[in-house]
Design an enzyme around this catalytic site. Structure first.
Site, PDB file in Angstrom:
ATOM      1  CG  ASP A  13      -2.120   0.824   1.149  1.00 29.05           C
ATOM      2  OD1 ASP A  13      -2.204   1.648   0.232  1.00 29.05           O
ATOM      3  OD2 ASP A  13      -3.014   0.663   1.995  1.00 29.05           O
ATOM      4  CG  ASP A  14      -0.387   4.840  -0.052  1.00 29.30           C
ATOM      5  OD1 ASP A  14      -1.138   4.367  -0.925  1.00 29.30           O
ATOM      6  OD2 ASP A  14      -0.730   5.744   0.726  1.00 29.30           O
ATOM      7  CB  CYS A  51      -6.256   2.764  -1.571  1.00 28.90           C
ATOM      8  SG  CYS A  51      -4.950   3.756  -0.833  1.00 28.90           S
ATOM      9  NE  ARG A  55      -6.360  -2.548  -0.970  1.00 28.13           N
ATOM     10  CZ  ARG A  55      -5.209  -1.880  -1.081  1.00 28.13           C
ATOM     11  NH1 ARG A  55      -5.100  -0.921  -1.964  1.00 28.13           N
ATOM     12  NH2 ARG A  55      -4.175  -2.175  -0.309  1.00 28.13           N
ATOM     13  CE  LYS A 108      -6.392  -0.018   1.720  1.00 26.23           C
ATOM     14  NZ  LYS A 108      -5.468   1.126   1.601  1.00 26.23           N
ATOM     15  CG  HIS A 110      -9.942   0.872   1.012  1.00 25.63           C
ATOM     16  ND1 HIS A 110      -8.939   1.669   0.502  1.00 25.63           N
ATOM     17  CD2 HIS A 110     -10.856   1.724   1.536  1.00 25.63           C
ATOM     18  CE1 HIS A 110      -9.217   2.944   0.712  1.00 25.63           C
ATOM     19  NE2 HIS A 110     -10.393   3.008   1.341  1.00 25.63           N
ATOM     20  CG  HIS A 200      -1.850   3.975   3.695  1.00 27.41           C
ATOM     21  ND1 HIS A 200      -2.211   4.955   4.608  1.00 27.41           N
ATOM     22  CD2 HIS A 200      -2.672   4.149   2.632  1.00 27.41           C
ATOM     23  CE1 HIS A 200      -3.206   5.668   4.110  1.00 27.41           C
ATOM     24  NE2 HIS A 200      -3.499   5.217   2.908  1.00 27.41           N
ATOM     25  CG  ASP A 304      -2.316   0.651  -3.097  1.00 21.37           C
ATOM     26  OD1 ASP A 304      -1.185   1.181  -3.027  1.00 21.37           O
ATOM     27  OD2 ASP A 304      -3.228   0.906  -2.284  1.00 21.37           O
ATOM     28  CG  ASN A 305      -1.489   4.205  -4.412  1.00 18.11           C
ATOM     29  OD1 ASN A 305      -2.576   3.887  -3.931  1.00 18.11           O
ATOM     30  ND2 ASN A 305      -0.485   4.598  -3.656  1.00 18.11           N
ATOM     31  CE  LYS A 373      -3.379   7.295  -1.840  1.00 15.40           C
ATOM     32  NZ  LYS A 373      -3.352   6.981  -0.397  1.00 15.40           N
TER      33      LYS A 373
END
Length: 539
Positions: A13-14, A51, A55, A108, A110, A200, A304-305, A373
């Site tokens: 994540d991130d 995010c 996903r 996660k 989300h 994140h 994810d980004n 992001k």
């Protein structure tokens, strides 16, 4: 041994393009490096810049607007932006279930609008046989909101276990699922989705992990960006002809930066978050080896980004973060008040802090690209991608330069598992897959692929061959030749107006087909939402 391969899909994540060791970074990631050394790395694989949309696209093989996740999991109005995974798409586990797979998830979620009550958009209702993780997209690593097992809230488990740390919990549950499956369902293949929240924000990490990076970043972001790019070139991942982008113009040279001790601590904690994740990935790989399943398991890793330049602003109402957005706790498990905001007199890491690492370090994380992001320039959408599958990929340590993006992952998984893509879900027709299987590049790069499209918050792009048309909303469209200038330093839009017009028309056709709503309309809807303040801050 099952003839059908198992699949372990790991998403973090991130995280920026160049943070992990096998992509030029300073962070120690021996387990990811091992996967890369014995599998494939992709140099031009793309996510969807945020995010929830990433996903949704990853899980369905569609574009996020087609799935109900146009922005985030807060409702911004019309179809495509409901903030909830809709019933007009099929997930990877739903498809694999028709082919005899069992499906597990740790981490996660989300992609559901309701964060507290089980709905048709929760994991067990979307094909997973077992689920452990969080429904919300961010929060304390020591005491996360919406911690859930199956459909049951289990936040009390973290609150009564002082050793609880979410990254470790995700890893250990994923490893336990693998061992459990081998004992209880030895004749079935499995799909496991491991979705970390690291790295994140908030910056939470163990002291021993942070200490490992003391001094690692002392050279500062300017020198480290140059060193990272050189390592990426030396590894054959990037072309030496591509120029390093300039430092983010909003940030000072490292020699002029103030509060260096605090700045370094932020990057050290960020690195420690990734390090802790890699340690857990090692335990997942151990479980695969112990159960004799590593050779016939496709392990996929990506982010994810791009890296996140979001600031944790001083003065954001705590009740907004805690009660409305549910991404924070007001107090620690011991009752201490959490200190919010990027304040240089507070060193990040402990449970009573809530900070992010800021724009300059995110600029380092995305080396050599620009932006972050949210945006569709290379810094926002470029992700490491590692494939490891001893029985299916013969080459060890290869690099693939064929472009790909998130919808390709479901197409690839269905292809290698010989699973048919369902034409309907609960009697309703579903859109066809938007991606193409990457199995075609397992043995080498291919000459061409289908056009790729993106849109998030008005930021948009289309890539056709080596040409990329991209827009930072509300600025004009820019055109880049990715073969000679992947770092997007020379805008050629004025030189090739006919190409711009053709690619813009292709983008407009895609946007209309996939339900992309003009950003101006979405902003009108956002202004009426309770969460609009925070989301506008993020944008």
């Amino acid at each position: 041994m099952n003839k059908k391969p198992n699949i372990v899909l790991i998403l973090n994540d991130d995280m920026g393009y160049s943070d992990i060791g096998c992509y030029g970074g300073e962070v120690e990631t021996p387990n990811l490096d091992r996967l890369a050394a014995n599998g494939l790395r992709f140099s031009q694989f793309y996510n969807t810049a945020r995010c929830s949309p990433s996903r949704a696209s990853l899980l369905t093989g569609l574009h996020p607007h087609q799935t109900g996740i146009g922005v985030l999991t807060y409702s911004f109005g019309p179809e495509g932006y409901a903030g909830n995974l809709n019933d007009q798409c099929v997930t990877i586990p739903e498809a694999l279930k028709t082919n005899g797979y069992r499906n597990y998830m740790s981490g996660k979620w989300h992609v559901a609008g309701n964060l507290t009550e089980p709905t048709a958009s929760w994991p067990l209702q979307r094909g997973f046989d077992e689920f452990f993780g969080t429904i919300i997209g961010a929060g304390s690593f020591y005491d996360p909101n919406t911690l859930t097992r199956g459909n049951e809230n289990i936040e009390h488990e973290a609150q009564h276990d002082k050793s609880f740390f979410y990254t470790d919990a995700i890893s250990d549950q994923a490893a336990d699922y693998i061992r459990q499956h081998a004992q209880q369902h030895p004749d079935q293949p499995f799909f496991e989705y491991v979705a970390y929240t690291a790295p994140h924000w908030p910056l939470h990490a163990h002291d021993e992990d942070i200490a490992r990076y003391k001094g690692r970043f002392d050279a500062g972001w300017d020198a480290l960006r140059e060193a990272r790019l050189q390592r990426l070139v030396d590894a054959g991942i990037l072309d030496k002809a591509w120029a390093l982008t300039e430092r983010d113009p909003t940030q000072p040279a490292w020699t002029q930066a103030e509060h260096k001790e605090w700045l370094l601590r932020c990057m050290e904690v960020y690195a420690a978050q990734i390090d802790r994740m890699d340690q857990g990935i090692g335990r997942i790989l151990d479980a695969l080896e112990e159960t004799g399943q590593l050779d016939n398991t496709l392990v996929i890793f990506m982010s994810d980004n791009g890296a996140c330049a979001e600031d944790i602003p001083v003065g954001v109402p705590v009740e907004e973060l805690v009660n409305n957005l549910m991404i924070a706790r007001s107090h620690t498990r011991d009752g201490a008040e959490v200190r919010f905001g990027n304040k240089p007199d507070i060193m990040p890491g402990p449970e009573d802090t809530y900070q992010s690492y800021g724009t300059a370090w995110a600029n380092l994380s995305n080396t050599p690209f620009r932006l972050y992001k949210h945006w569709i320039h290379e810094g926002g959408i470029s992700t490491p991608l590692i494939f490891h599958w001893p029985q299916g990929i013969g080459e060890k340590g290869g690099v693939r330069h064929t472009p790909g993006y998130l919808p390709d992952i479901m197409a690839t998984i269905l292809d290698i598992s010989a699973t048919a893509y369902p034409q309907q879900r609960d009697g309703k027709a579903v859109p066809p897959l938007e991606g193409q299987a990457l199995t075609a590049v397992f043995n080498g790069d291919i000459a061409e692929r289908a056009p790729m499209f993106w849109e998030h918050e008005g930021n948009a792009a289309v890539r056709i061959g080596d040409w990329k048309l991209v827009r930072k909303y509300p600025d004009p469209w820019e055109l880049y030749d990715m073969a000679s200038d992947r770092t997007e330093t020379r805008d050629l839009a004025a030189q090739y107006p006919e190409r711009v017009a053709d690619m813009r028309a292709r983008y407009d056709d895609w946007a209309a087909r996939c339900g992309v709503i003009p950003r101006e309309k979405i902003l009108e809807l956002m202004r009426a939402q309770p969460a609009a303040f925070w989301e506008e801050e993020e944008a």
